[in-house]
Design an enzyme around this catalytic site. Structure first.
Site, PDB file in Angstrom:
ATOM      1  N   SER A  43      26.623  30.782 141.603  1.00  0.00           N
ATOM      2  CA  SER A  43      27.342  30.205 142.745  1.00  0.00           C
ATOM      3  C   SER A  43      28.812  30.122 142.376  1.00  0.00           C
ATOM      4  CB  SER A  43      26.806  28.810 143.077  1.00  0.00           C
ATOM      5  OG  SER A  43      27.165  27.885 142.057  1.00  0.00           O
ATOM      6  N   ILE A 138      26.943  25.840 133.289  1.00  0.00           N
ATOM      7  CA  ILE A 138      28.199  25.406 133.885  1.00  0.00           C
ATOM      8  C   ILE A 138      29.202  26.558 133.759  1.00  0.00           C
ATOM      9  CG2 ILE A 138      30.029  23.695 133.886  1.00  0.00           C
ATOM     10  CD1 ILE A 138      27.219  22.600 134.583  1.00  0.00           C
ATOM     11  N   LYS A 139      29.832  26.899 134.880  1.00  0.00           N
ATOM     12  CA  LYS A 139      30.768  28.019 134.881  1.00  0.00           C
ATOM     13  C   LYS A 139      32.172  27.552 134.494  1.00  0.00           C
ATOM     14  CE  LYS A 139      30.314  31.327 137.973  1.00  0.00           C
ATOM     15  NZ  LYS A 139      30.196  32.025 139.286  1.00  0.00           N
ATOM     16  N   VAL A 140      32.724  28.246 133.513  1.00  0.00           N
ATOM     17  CA  VAL A 140      34.075  27.963 133.029  1.00  0.00           C
ATOM     18  C   VAL A 140      34.871  29.260 133.085  1.00  0.00           C
ATOM     19  CG1 VAL A 140      35.456  27.293 131.024  1.00  0.00           C
ATOM     20  CG2 VAL A 140      33.294  26.117 131.498  1.00  0.00           C
TER      21      VAL A 140
END
Length: 372
Positions: A43, A138-140
């Site tokens: 997402s 978790i997108k970083v």
């Protein structure tokens, strides 16, 4: 009809879905996709902006958040948390069956924080704890501030999807940060065998930038140069895959592997074809290989299932890929400059989507509360 998703799985590639919405979950469509072989979800702020702003599916939760006196930003995470948890629960069987190597869903850190290492770390840890699922990533973003954040978060045991990687130089930094984070964690005497990460390497956006420059440099509007148009991005990704293979086979990583470490798989992102002159599975068919992930938007996954062809296309293509990039460079096209610009544009686009989303939620909160 052949299930191309399962065929790609046999060659070592996981197919993820680049889309999330409440209706996707509630309608059973996501469950059906998982049954077809989809084994993960990505997402981003743009996807959530479309899902929340363009439907009434979230109105009841928005009204609840209003009664709880949550801010619009807190309300977004309240909404996203529910969707991410519900989707992660559907993917848990995949996660357990693969021994934690697959079955993940990703949620992005607020892109407004992309240039702050400390704030990125704080928010990523908080989101990971709130979601309370083992199959959350978790997108970083792969910004200069994001690189040290990745190392710290891996050390803290947070699964990370590193997003917005365009250049080989940044990709090397991403892999090094992942490995360094595992080394840091191991030195603390903590387990590293349950940590997972993917490196999202963006593809089609590069050709969108480079192709017009190739036309311009060669004055070939009528007869475009063979083998260049539509292939710069694939060549760039092929060399990234070569870097991946070398990095995770060397002695440094082998020491971690002996302690159960998992490789950080390359994830091909931005794989939807933006140029109508190319096949709608152009970037899918060209990037299939062992220990990779391909995340596809809805139309692309439909096309892949309908008429995609599956083969081990990510072989030893270093010489071929290098020749393509050398030709591009010989035309006076600076790929490093282009990938730097794409990173800036990517962060800006996600930041804009996030701000637009928060503004829309704020309006909905006011509107719904006025109708009570």
């Amino acid at each position: 009809m052949t299930n191309t998703i399962l065929e790609a799985n046999k060659l070592g590639q996981s197919i993820w879905y680049d889309n999330i919405s409440r209706s996707l979950i509630k309608s059973g469509e996501l469950k059906d996709l998982i049954a077809l072989g989809v084994s993960g979800i990505t997402s981003n702020p743009t996807i959530f902006e479309k899902a929340i702003s363009n439907s009434s599916d979230y109105d009841a939760d928005i009204l609840e958040a209003t009664s709880l006196r949550l801010t619009p930003t807190q309300t977004f995470y309240h909404l996203a948390k529910n969707d991410i948890r519900d989707a992660s629960d559907l993917l848990l069987p995949v996660y357990y069956k693969s021994n934690g190597l697959d079955g993940y869903i990703s949620l992005e850190v607020n892109p407004v924080l992309s240039n702050s290492t400390a704030q990125t770390i704080t928010e990523a840890i908080e989101l990971f704890k709130i979601l309370q699922r083992p199959n959350i990533m978790i997108k970083v973003p792969a910004t200069d501030a994001g690189i040290p954040a990745i190392r710290e978060l891996i050390k803290e045991g947070v699964n990370i999807n590193v997003t917005l990687i365009f250049s080989l130089s940044m990709y090397r930094k991403v892999m090094n940060s992942y490995i360094a984070g595992l080394e840091d964690r191991l030195l603390l005497g903590k387990d590293i065998d349950k940590i997972s990460s993917v490196a999202s390497f963006f593809v089609s956006r590069i050709d969108t930038k480079v192709d017009p420059l190739i036309y311009e440099a060669t004055n070939s509007n009528d007869k475009p140069p063979t083998g260049l148009l539509g292939f710069t991005a694939i060549a760039n990704a092929s060399l990234a895959y070569h870097e991946f293979q070398n990095t995770f086979k060397n002695s440094r990583f082998n020491k971690l592997k002996e302690n159960g470490a998992n490789v950080q798989k390359p994830l091909w992102a931005s794989t939807g074809t933006k140029n109508k002159n190319y096949s709608d599975v152009h970037y899918i068919e060209s990037l299939i290989g062992l220990n990779t992930v391909n995340t596809m938007p809805p139309q692309t996954i439909k096309a892949f299932l309908n008429h995609g062809k599956v083969s081990q296309s990510l072989g030893d293509k270093v010489i071929e890929a290098t020749k393509i990039l050398d030709k591009v460079s010989s035309l006076g096209i600076n790929l490093d400059s282009i990938t730097d610009q794409l990173l800036i544009e990517g962060v800006d686009a996600f930041t804009y989507s996030f701000k637009t989303l928060i503004e829309n939620i704020s309006r909905k909160m006011n509107s719904l509360s006025n109708h009570i």
